[in-house]
Structures are given as structure tokens and as C-alpha cells.
Design a protein around this motif. Structure first.
Motif, PDB file in Angstrom:
ATOM      1  N   ASN A 148     -18.288  12.653 -14.032  1.00 53.68           N
ATOM      2  CA  ASN A 148     -17.090  12.317 -14.815  1.00 53.68           C
ATOM      3  C   ASN A 148     -16.434  13.612 -15.272  1.00 53.68           C
ATOM      4  N   VAL A 149     -15.728  14.255 -14.359  1.00 51.79           N
ATOM      5  CA  VAL A 149     -15.145  15.558 -14.667  1.00 51.79           C
ATOM      6  C   VAL A 149     -13.882  15.432 -15.506  1.00 51.79           C
ATOM      7  N   ALA A 150     -13.398  14.196 -15.706  1.00 52.31           N
ATOM      8  CA  ALA A 150     -12.246  14.015 -16.594  1.00 52.31           C
ATOM      9  C   ALA A 150     -12.663  14.163 -18.054  1.00 52.31           C
ATOM     10  N   ALA A 151     -13.924  13.841 -18.353  1.00 55.36           N
ATOM     11  CA  ALA A 151     -14.385  13.885 -19.748  1.00 55.36           C
ATOM     12  C   ALA A 151     -14.242  15.273 -20.372  1.00 55.36           C
ATOM     13  N   PRO A 152     -14.671  16.350 -19.691  1.00 51.86           N
ATOM     14  CA  PRO A 152     -14.489  17.673 -20.306  1.00 51.86           C
ATOM     15  C   PRO A 152     -13.023  18.071 -20.479  1.00 51.86           C
ATOM     16  N   VAL A 153     -12.129  17.497 -19.659  1.00 55.59           N
ATOM     17  CA  VAL A 153     -10.697  17.776 -19.846  1.00 55.59           C
ATOM     18  C   VAL A 153     -10.234  17.185 -21.174  1.00 55.59           C
ATOM     19  N   ARG A 165       0.838  -1.213   0.000  1.00 54.34           N
ATOM     20  CA  ARG A 165       0.000   0.000   0.000  1.00 54.34           C
ATOM     21  C   ARG A 165       0.870   1.259   0.000  1.00 54.34           C
ATOM     22  N   GLU A 166       1.895   1.239   0.821  1.00 54.19           N
ATOM     23  CA  GLU A 166       2.785   2.400   0.906  1.00 54.19           C
ATOM     24  C   GLU A 166       3.506   2.634  -0.414  1.00 54.19           C
ATOM     25  N   ILE A 167       3.994   1.564  -1.013  1.00 57.85           N
ATOM     26  CA  ILE A 167       4.673   1.708  -2.313  1.00 57.85           C
ATOM     27  C   ILE A 167       3.720   2.267  -3.342  1.00 57.85           C
ATOM     28  N   ARG A 168       2.487   1.734  -3.337  1.00 60.95           N
ATOM     29  CA  ARG A 168       1.495   2.227  -4.293  1.00 60.95           C
ATOM     30  C   ARG A 168       1.265   3.723  -4.147  1.00 60.95           C
ATOM     31  N   GLU A 169       1.135   4.181  -2.898  1.00 56.01           N
ATOM     32  CA  GLU A 169       0.897   5.608  -2.681  1.00 56.01           C
ATOM     33  C   GLU A 169       2.097   6.445  -3.097  1.00 56.01           C
ATOM     34  N   GLU A 170       3.304   5.860  -3.018  1.00 55.37           N
ATOM     35  CA  GLU A 170       4.513   6.578  -3.420  1.00 55.37           C
ATOM     36  C   GLU A 170       4.592   6.744  -4.936  1.00 55.37           C
ATOM     37  N   VAL A 171       4.085   5.778  -5.678  1.00 56.76           N
ATOM     38  CA  VAL A 171       4.353   5.756  -7.121  1.00 56.76           C
ATOM     39  C   VAL A 171       3.123   5.951  -7.997  1.00 56.76           C
ATOM     40  N   ARG A 172       1.936   5.766  -7.461  1.00 56.50           N
ATOM     41  CA  ARG A 172       0.749   5.769  -8.312  1.00 56.50           C
ATOM     42  C   ARG A 172       0.422   7.177  -8.804  1.00 56.50           C
ATOM     43  N   LEU A 173      -0.339   7.230  -9.876  1.00 50.83           N
ATOM     44  CA  LEU A 173      -0.926   8.489 -10.297  1.00 50.83           C
ATOM     45  C   LEU A 173      -1.995   8.867  -9.285  1.00 50.83           C
ATOM     46  N   GLY A 174      -2.102  10.158  -8.984  1.00 52.43           N
ATOM     47  CA  GLY A 174      -3.138  10.612  -8.073  1.00 52.43           C
ATOM     48  C   GLY A 174      -4.514  10.399  -8.675  1.00 52.43           C
ATOM     49  N   PRO A 175      -5.576  10.501  -7.863  1.00 53.38           N
ATOM     50  CA  PRO A 175      -6.926  10.240  -8.375  1.00 53.38           C
ATOM     51  C   PRO A 175      -7.339  11.166  -9.507  1.00 53.38           C
ATOM     52  N   SER A 176      -6.900  12.418  -9.472  1.00 56.25           N
ATOM     53  CA  SER A 176      -7.263  13.350 -10.549  1.00 56.25           C
ATOM     54  C   SER A 176      -6.557  12.970 -11.841  1.00 56.25           C
ATOM     55  N   GLY A 225      -5.170  10.122 -12.542  1.00 49.18           N
ATOM     56  CA  GLY A 225      -5.626   8.805 -12.952  1.00 49.18           C
ATOM     57  C   GLY A 225      -6.952   8.841 -13.684  1.00 49.18           C
ATOM     58  N   SER A 226      -7.859   9.694 -13.243  1.00 45.36           N
ATOM     59  CA  SER A 226      -9.177   9.766 -13.895  1.00 45.36           C
ATOM     60  C   SER A 226      -9.059  10.285 -15.321  1.00 45.36           C
ATOM     61  N   ILE A 227      -8.137  11.232 -15.545  1.00 46.78           N
ATOM     62  CA  ILE A 227      -7.945  11.768 -16.899  1.00 46.78           C
ATOM     63  C   ILE A 227      -7.334  10.694 -17.794  1.00 46.78           C
ATOM     64  N   VAL A 228      -6.365   9.955 -17.249  1.00 43.47           N
ATOM     65  CA  VAL A 228      -5.758   8.864 -18.015  1.00 43.47           C
ATOM     66  C   VAL A 228      -6.805   7.810 -18.367  1.00 43.47           C
ATOM     67  N   GLU A 229      -7.640   7.435 -17.390  1.00 43.24           N
ATOM     68  CA  GLU A 229      -8.674   6.423 -17.640  1.00 43.24           C
ATOM     69  C   GLU A 229      -9.642   6.878 -18.721  1.00 43.24           C
ATOM     70  N   GLU A 230     -10.001   8.146 -18.710  1.00 42.58           N
ATOM     71  CA  GLU A 230     -10.910   8.668 -19.735  1.00 42.58           C
ATOM     72  C   GLU A 230     -10.238   8.639 -21.101  1.00 42.58           C
ATOM     73  N   ALA A 231      -8.937   8.971 -21.138  1.00 47.17           N
ATOM     74  CA  ALA A 231      -8.201   8.928 -22.397  1.00 47.17           C
ATOM     75  C   ALA A 231      -8.147   7.499 -22.943  1.00 47.17           C
ATOM     76  N   VAL A 232      -7.851   6.543 -22.059  1.00 40.70           N
ATOM     77  CA  VAL A 232      -7.782   5.135 -22.474  1.00 40.70           C
ATOM     78  C   VAL A 232      -9.128   4.681 -23.010  1.00 40.70           C
ATOM     79  N   ALA A 233     -10.209   5.088 -22.360  1.00 40.74           N
ATOM     80  CA  ALA A 233     -11.548   4.699 -22.809  1.00 40.74           C
ATOM     81  C   ALA A 233     -11.844   5.219 -24.202  1.00 40.74           C
ATOM     82  N   ARG A 234     -11.187   6.306 -24.579  1.00 42.03           N
ATOM     83  CA  ARG A 234     -11.400   6.877 -25.912  1.00 42.03           C
ATOM     84  C   ARG A 234     -10.340   6.423 -26.912  1.00 42.03           C
TER      85      ARG A 234
END
Length: 874
Positions: free
Chosen positions: A464-469, A152-163, A165-174
Motif C-alpha cells: 500500500n504505497v499510497a499510505a506513506p503519501v 471501456r474506452e471512455i473510462r480510460e479517457e476519463v478515469r484517474l490513473g492507478p497511482s 486512484g490509489s492515493i484518492v482511495e487511501e484518502a477516502v479510507a481515512r
């Protein structure tokens, strides 16, 4: 058990085209190869007690408890470790689910493959799974929670933040590709010239001035006041005297916060006494030398999100709190709240666990409370002075409740400050009425506002506030990708890559391409070396000037890390021949074909695979492809080629001396082979095959026939254009050819070319490569013995674990087994060998240096040629 190697796969790979994030651990079971799980006393009971959630793993049984059934019937420890690695990631909040374990050609050694979400966590899981398995085998206690918390600690150190990450997920979906730039939240969306970048929620279109302005709370407040926006009265203070003056002016209650703070750090709210004001001043100054002192406005804390100057979401933020029941202490109530499954460590869930810190203790102290106090029933006890979700706060979506005037106000603020992504903090009784009616005020304007409260509010509708981005960065007319043509195979990859890049460049594109000798942007070498792996491919795709990518893609990179791209438009397989066998579990041509097939399997559904119709392994690969397929062949009369044409397929063939594309029975002649310099007057058949492959790919992309033909005429093989690929140097008395041929197929191509070349004596300079099989080294020498009159054996590079004597003995064996009477000698250094050959060449000789160090060979020959030309000029 011993971990031999851990590899991180990040793109389409030999295990899966769609599951791109895999750990591949090479594991030697050692003595445990003799002990499947049903031969280890008590193993089933111990693993079920330690990790009971493994009951959910259906395994090959296809039903709940299937994995435990496999343990009962007996399975090997590599398979067990695969499932442990998957499950401990799940327990740490990272659902993965894909795994494979296969024994290698080395008995007792397995490839344990499993998916991951974060690379470092995946590596940790691999190592921890082995430790856990060993403890279970021995029956020793193991604290699983330590590993889970560390992951869990490693994940928090390296992961994309929720904001982010949400933009990346929206991009991948498109279908928009993305690349993480470094280890922080800087991300590239799209490839090459079509890329856009963002970090957290700041985009490359965000105004620097606007960000700087929003970071300066004093200046922001001044501009908002000048624009008739409601703001709280107050001032900036840096010492006690200024604090006193401000309080005398605005009166209590007040808010004190750092001028340069964020996330509510260093803030003190509802301060009502001078003593608390001094404490708040000193606390805020630990974050900023200057602090803001403002009138405390009663009401609720709202965050409004504006993207591309349009309001997209609004949330009411509630600080972390507990509700008394008259029985439990505040600490006990916090513990109960933290048991909410929506709360987690860091950003793993929609809500964050509440922790007790100085802010908490200060708030409690103002009420004469401690964490051991038992608050009365229904009393709300606030634990944080701000409502940030990162400190345990909650949010309620109120987007639909906003009054039109408040919407206008927030959208106007984003324009006034100039932020394309803007968070507006408001304190008011509600947003259903205009702020001017309720006395509400604008507290702050935020650049890089967090999205988490809108993506997953505690109450209300998620937005889904990542969509307008993504809408803003990639409007309907903007592409996110650039054309990618990927070239793989055994021989001819580099030449074909360079030819395709040349054709694309001649058609007006700014081309980036990778080869076994370097990375090139618009024909400028950017990096030297073997650059045929995923890192080099990514280098091209990250370059903002590149409009067209041509990527040589070799087996080594695919095996090490997977492909450096998720999809390509066209994939070329030149051929599949014996080379690099016996390395990295690739022992047969079927194994090699499986590796090479990763490239065409990654072609878009409407894209094309260009395959060699004369290669049986290409034909096998074609049967599992889900894209369009076109073929090329030197033999128009090949029965398979005839059938392809009859069935209406597109085939490039060499017919009547022409490079020709056939669509069914129709023929489109591109150019005469003798007019294509790369074919060396039509004599180099293997070069004609490369031309067919490259021409067909460019034809399929849509380049005009006449433009392809012109480009073929202007692509001249040379040390500059195609280093080490049939480079011929003409001296007065003799000629020298330098080529990178290094396997039997390459040698056969040279042999076929030399059969049409007149020379008084053909002198070959050859070497063996240490990581090839004995039979491959011997076969190259046999072919050399057939095509040369005299051979110089040299050996100084690429010994790769062998001795020079060992390799030379294999070469001599092959030469002596050839059907020709040939002389040979040994000269260890390549430079000396080439110099010796040229110094002693008879008139009319043809020296052929089959070099694995092309740059050295070219440099030596060019130096001799320059000397000869200088003498002639004098």
C-alpha cells in the motif's frame, strides 16, 4: 420510449446519502407503459440470451435469478433499463450495483436511478440501456460488445490513473475529502486552507527543481556521478557522428533511448551492430532531438520507490513476453496470455494486455522471428524492450530482499535529487547484494513514478504505497477539513447564512459563504447570482484561503446534482413551507421535506442538526437523523419545546425579550432582541427566528456567548450586508422597505411585521412568479390584500412559461378575495412601479417592494435617496 432528461448526482442526494455517484434518468415509457415484460412475447428469452450475467441480479426477490423472476411475473421497462445499465457497466469492468426506479407524478414517466463509477460512462450506459431495451422489445439483433468496448474506452479517457486512484482511495479510507480539479489527474485533498494537491504522484510539496532535474537525464546522471552513485557509462548524441564517437568509447552492446522520453518509449536495448544502432538513433529521435547512448548492462530491471525520503517498495520488472511450447505461433501465445483474467484494457486490471507494435516487431526481427514464428518449447520470447506494466510487463515484489546498503543508496538518491516521491530504476543481477559488488547501475531517477507495480505485483506481496503519501501530506497534527455549516429551509436561509458567517468572521476566521445572491470570500463578492448549489459550495471548499464555510443550500441544487460536500459539521433547517411545489416531482410538503432532509442527514455523527421546533416537518425529519439535534422556537411555551427542555435537550428560544439558549432548565441569555439590529427592534418575528437558528448553531460550534452577542449587535441589516432582506430606506416624507419575500410564508412574515408599524398608508409592490402553483400566487395576493392599503402589480421578470396577463389575473383574484378593501393598479416594469410609488407617496407612507430582482429595486431607491440627500446638503 423517450429520455426526457439525464442528471448526474455527485454528492449526498434524495436517493442515498452514502451513494453519492448516481445517474438519474427521467424516462417516458410512452406506449410501453401498457406493456410490462410478461406481455412482450419472447422478452425473457431474448434478454437472457443477450445478457446472461443478469442471472446474478437478485432484485427484490433476494435470490439469484430474482430479476428474471420479476421479468416473468411482469415488470415495467424502466426497471429493466435500470438493471441493464448496471450490468453493462459491470461487463465493462466497472462494478456499481445500486439502482432504483420510481414512477413520477406523471403516469408512464419514471425516474431510473443507478450508480456509476465514471460520469461519462454512466451517461453512456443510460442511453445504451434504452437502445438495448428497445432492440429486445422489437426482437432485433444487437451487438452488445460495441457498447461494452466503448464504455471501456471512455473510462480510460476519463478515469484517474492507478497511482492517482490509489492515493484518492487511501484518502477516502481515512475520511479525507477530495475534489478532482479539471479532467486530468490533478486532485485536491482536504478543504479550504487545509487542502493539499497532487497530480499523478507529484505533490504540491514536490520541488520543481527536482522534477526538472529528474526530467533531464543527462544532468541527473552527472549529479549522481558527482555523488559517487554507480551509473552506466555513455553520452548524449544528436547525430550519427556523435553516435559513432560514443560507441567507439564504450563499445557494444548499447542502449539507445530518448533524452526526454518516458515509459520506455523510443528505446532500443542490447544493440550490437552499427546498422541497428542507426535504426535506434532514428527511432529515439522521433521522441527527442537528443538521445542517450549507454553501455548495455546485463541483469534485471528493478524499480525502487522512495516516499518522503524513505524506501517503501521495490519490484523486479519483467518485459512482456511469451514462453514457447513448440506448437503455437507467437501471436497465438500472445492471445493465450491476454486471456489471463488479471490482464485488461488499459488500466482496468492489475496487468495490461500485450499488443504488437513496432518495438515488438523490431525485437522479433533481431531474432529473425515474426508473430507467425513457432518458438521452441520453454524458449522465452521478449516482446518489449522495456518492462513497463503499461506495455504488458509484469512485476515481482522484492522489497524484503533489498540489501541495507542498497536501501541507503536509494534513499540518498532521493535526497540528492530532492524528490519527495521518487522512483529509482536499477539494472543489476539482484538487490540482495550491494550494487558495487554486482556491478549494477542506476539507470534513471523518475519524478511521478507509477505505483501500479507495487500496488498489485504479478508475484509477491502487494504494497500500500499510497499510505506513506497520505502520511506525508497529512501528518497526525494536520487537519484535512474546515468547519462547514450548511443552511437550508424555505425562508430565511440567506439571512441566517450571512449572520452565521458574520459571527464566524468576528471570531477571527476567514470565512467563505454562498447565498442566493452570490459567493463571498471574506465578505468580497466573487461571483454574483443564485449560488446555492453544489458547484458554488465546491467553489468555497476549493479556495485555499477559506478557514470556515457557511453554505446556503437550496432544493434546486440538491435535486440537480446532490450536495457539494459529503459531510458537514452543523446543518440548519429554518422552516419548511409551501414554495416551489409542483416542480421537479416535488408536489407536497412531505416531498419538500425529503429534499431538505438530505442536508441534516449529511451531518457528521458528532455534529449537530439545528431544527425548527415549531415546524412539524422538522420534527418528522428529526426521527431519522443519526447526529445530535438541537432546536429553536419563537414560542417557549410550545408543549414540544417544554418537553425538549425537560428531557435535557438544547433549545434556543425567544423569552422575555431575549435571545436565549436553554440547556435543560438552565437559561443562557445571549442578547436582548431589541438590541439585535436584524430583528428591527424586535418587531420582525421571522427575523428573530433566523437569529435564534444562527445563534444556536454558533453556540454549538463553540463560540463564546459574549462573542456571539457582540456579533449580533454589529450585524446591521442593509442593502450591503443583507441585500433584499428587510432593507429599510428612510426618506423625509416616507419609508421604503425592500424584501425578497416571494411565497405565502414570506408574505405572512411581512404581514406580521407591518402589523406593528405605524404608517398613514401602506403601499405594496408585488409580482407573481410563473413557476409557482396557481394557489400559491393567489394566496400571496390574498395576504397582500390584507396588509396593504394600495397595491401596485408589476410583472416583467420570472414569467417562466406563463404570460404576464395570466399571472396578473391570479394576483387580482387573490387581492379581491382578501378581507380588506384595497385599491390596486398595474405597472409592468419594476423600476417604473417603484418610481411611481415614491413620486406619489403621501407623508408618513410606507412603501413595501416585495421584489424578485433585489439589485434593481435597491438601485432605484438608493438613487432617489442620494438625490434627496444631495438637495439637503446644498
Amino acid at each position: 420510449m423517450k429520455i426526457l432528461k439525464i442528471q448526474v448526482l455527485k454528492g449526498p442526494n434524495i436517493w442515498s446519502i452514502n451513494r453519492k455517484k448516481l445517474i438519474q434518468m427521467r424516462l417516458d415509457l410512452e406506449d410501453m407503459e401498457q406493456f410490462p415484460t410478461n406481455k412482450i412475447d419472447g422478452f425473457r428469452q431474448r434478454i437472457e440470451e443477450l445478457i446472461p450475467s443478469l442471472i446474478e441480479h437478485t432484485c427484490s426477490e433476494g435470490e439469484r435469478g430474482g430479476f428474471f423472476s420479476r421479468i416473468d411475473s411482469g415488470t415495467w421497462m424502466g426497471h429493466v433499463i435500470e438493471h441493464i445499465a448496471l450490468e453493462i457497466q459491470t461487463l465493462a469492468g466497472m462494478e456499481t450495483g445500486f439502482g432504483r426506479t420510481r414512477e413520477t407524478y406523471t403516469p408512464g414517466t419514471y425516474n431510473v436511478v443507478f450508480s456509476y463509477t465514471e460520469e461519462r460512462v454512466g451517461i453512456y450506459a443510460a442511453e445504451a440501456a434504452v437502445r438495448i431495451a428497445e432492440a429486445l422489445i422489437e426482437g432485433t439483433p444487437y451487438d452488445l460488445e460495441v457498447d461494452i468496448q466503448r464504455m471501456r474506452e471512455i473510462r480510460e479517457e476519463v478515469r484517474l490513473g492507478p497511482s492517482t486512484g490509489s492515493i484518492v482511495e487511501e484518502a477516502v479510507a481515512r475520511g479525507i475529502p477530495w475534489i478532482r480539479l479539471g479532467t486530468n489527474s490533478l486532485v485536491q485533498l482536504g478543504y479550504g486552507i487545509n487542502q493539499m494537491r497532487f497530480q499523478a504522484t507529484i505533490t504540491n510539496q514536490t520541488s520543481y527543481i527536482a522534477v526538472d532535474l529528474a526530467s533531464n537525464k543527462e544532468q541527473t546522471k552527472r549529479i549522481l556521478e558527482m555523488s559517487s552513485m554507480p551509473v552506466a557509462s555513455g553520452s548524449i548524441c544528436s547525430n550519427e557522428e556523435e553516435l559513432r564517437e560514443t560507441i567507439d568509447k564504450i563499445g557494444y552492446p548499447i542502449v539507445i533511448k530518448p533524452l526526454d522520453g518516458n515509459h520506455g518509449k523510443g528505446a532500443s536495448i542490447n544493440v550490437t551492430t552499427w546498422e541497428h544502432a542507426l535504426d535506434g538513433l532514428h527511432f529515439a529521435k522521433t521522441y527527442s532531438s537528443r538521445v542517450i547512448v549507454e553501455k548495455f548492462i546485463t541483469g534485471f530491471d528493478f524499480r525502487v520507490l522512495v516516499i518522503n525520503y524513505k524506501l517503501v517498495a521495490a519490484a523486479k520488472r519483467v518485459p512482456a513476453h511469451v514462453v514457447g511450447n513448440g506448437k503455437n505461433t507467437i501471436q497465438e501465445l500472445i492471445d493465450v496470455v491476454n486471456q489471463d483474467p488479471r490482464r485488461g484494457y488499459g488500466h482496468e486490471n492489475v496487468l495490461t494486455e500485450i499488443t504488437v507494435d513496432r518495438d515488438t516487431l523490431d525485437l522479433l526481427a533481431k531474432r529473425d522471428y515474426t508473430v507467425d514464428t513457432v518458438p521452441p518449447e520453454d524458449e522465452i520470447v521478449y516482446l518489449k524492450s522495456t518492462a513497463n506494466l503499461s506495455t504488458g510487463g509484469t512485476s515481482v515484489d522484492v522489497t524484503e530482499m533489498m540489501h541495507p546498503e542498497n536501501i541507503f543508496l536509494c534513499e540518498r538518491i532521493s535526497r540528492v535529487i530532492g524528490l519527495d516521491i521518487c522512483g529509482v530504476d536499477i539494472m543489476a543481477e539482484n538487490l540482495t547484494e550491494p550494487l558495487k559488488s554486482t556491478g549494477g547501475v542506476i539507470l534513471e531517477v523518475n519524478a511521478a513514478p507509477g505505483f501500479r507495480m507495487h500496488l498489485a505485483p504479478s508475484e509477491g506481496l502487494p504494497r500500500n504505497v499510497a499510505a506513506p503519501v497520505i502520511d506525508m501530506l497529512f501528518p497526525p497534527t494536520k487537519k484535512s477539513r474546515i468547519p462547514i455549516i450548511a443552511v437550508t429551509g424555505t425562508n430565511g436561509k440567506t439571512t441566517t447564512t450571512r449572520l452565521v458567517a458574520h459571527i464566524a468572521k468576528n471570531n477571527g476566521y476567514k470565512v467563505g459563504f454562498t447565498t442566493s445572491d452570490g459567493i463571498y470570500i471574506q465578505n468580497h463578492m466573487m461571483e454574483k447570482g443564485d449560488t446555492t448549489g453544489p458547484i458554488s459550495a465546491e467553489y468555497i471548499l476549493k479556495d485555499p484561503t477559506v478557514e470556515f464555510a457557511v453554505l446556503e443550500t437550496a432544493r434546486g441544487g440538491i435535486l440537480r446534482s446532490g450536495l457539494g460536500f459529503s459531510k458537514c459539521d452543523i446543518a440548519i433547517i429554518t422552516n419548511i413551507e409551501e414554495d416551489h411545489l409542483g416542480i421537479s416531482d416535488i408536489h407536497t410538503l412531505d416531498d419538500l421535506a425529503r429534499v431538505k432532509s438530505v442536508v441534516p442527514e449529511s451531518v457528521k455523527k458528532n455534529g449537530w442538526a439545528v431544527l425548527n421546533a415549531s415546524d412539524p416537518y422538522c420534527i418528522k425529519i428529526s426521527k431519522k437523523l443519526d447526529c445530535n439535534i438541537a432546536w429553536f422556537s419563537l414560542d417557549e411555551d410550545n408543549p414540544f419545546v417544554k418537553q425538549l427542555a425537560k428531557d435535557g435537550h438544547i433549545v434556543a428560544v425567544f423569552e422575555n425579550g431575549f435571545i436565549t439558549v436553554k440547556r435543560g432548565e438552565w437559561k443562557i441569555r445571549i442578547e436582548k432582541a431589541i438590541d439585535v439590529p436584524l430583528t428591527l427592534g424586535g418587531k420582525a418575528k421571522f427575523m428573530i427566528a433566523n437569529v435564534l437558528a444562527g445563534t444556536l448553531a454558533c453556540y454549538l460550534w463553540g463560540f463564546k456567548i459574549e462573542d456571539i452577542g457582540l456579533a449580533l449587535q454589529t450585524f446591521v441589516p442593509s442593502a450591503a450586508q443583507t441585500p433584499g432582506r428587510m432593507n429599510i430606506f428612510n426618506f423625509k416624507k416616507f419609508r421604503v422597505l425592500i424584501d425578497f419575500a416571494h411565497n405565502p410564508a414570506g408574505y405572512l412574515g411581512i404581514e406580521e411585521y407591518l402589523s406593528a408599524v405605524d404608517a398613514t398608508k401602506k403601499i405594496g409592490i408585488i409580482a407573481g412568479v410563473g413557476d409557482r402553483r396557481d394557489e400559491d400566487i393567489i394566496e400571496c395576493a390574498r395576504i397582500a390584500g390584507r396588509m396593504f392599503d394600495h397595491i401596485i402589480i408589476r410583472q416583467e421578470k420570472h414569467l417562466r412559461g406563463r404570460t404576464s396577463a395570466e399571472i396578473n389575473n391570479l394576483l387580482i383574484q387573490g387581492i379581491e378575495e382578501s378581507s380588506n378593501t384595497v385599491t390596486y393598479e398595474l405597472i409592468e416594469k419594476e423600476v417604473k412601479a417603484i418610481e411611481h410609488a415614491m413620486d406619489n407617496a403621501e407623508e408618513g407612507s410606507f412603501i413595501i417592494a416585495l421584489s424578485d430582482v433585489v439589485a434593481n429595486a435597491i438601485e432605484v431607491v438608493q438613487r432617489y435617496l442620494d438625490i434627496e440627500n444631495d438637495i439637503a446638503t446644498d
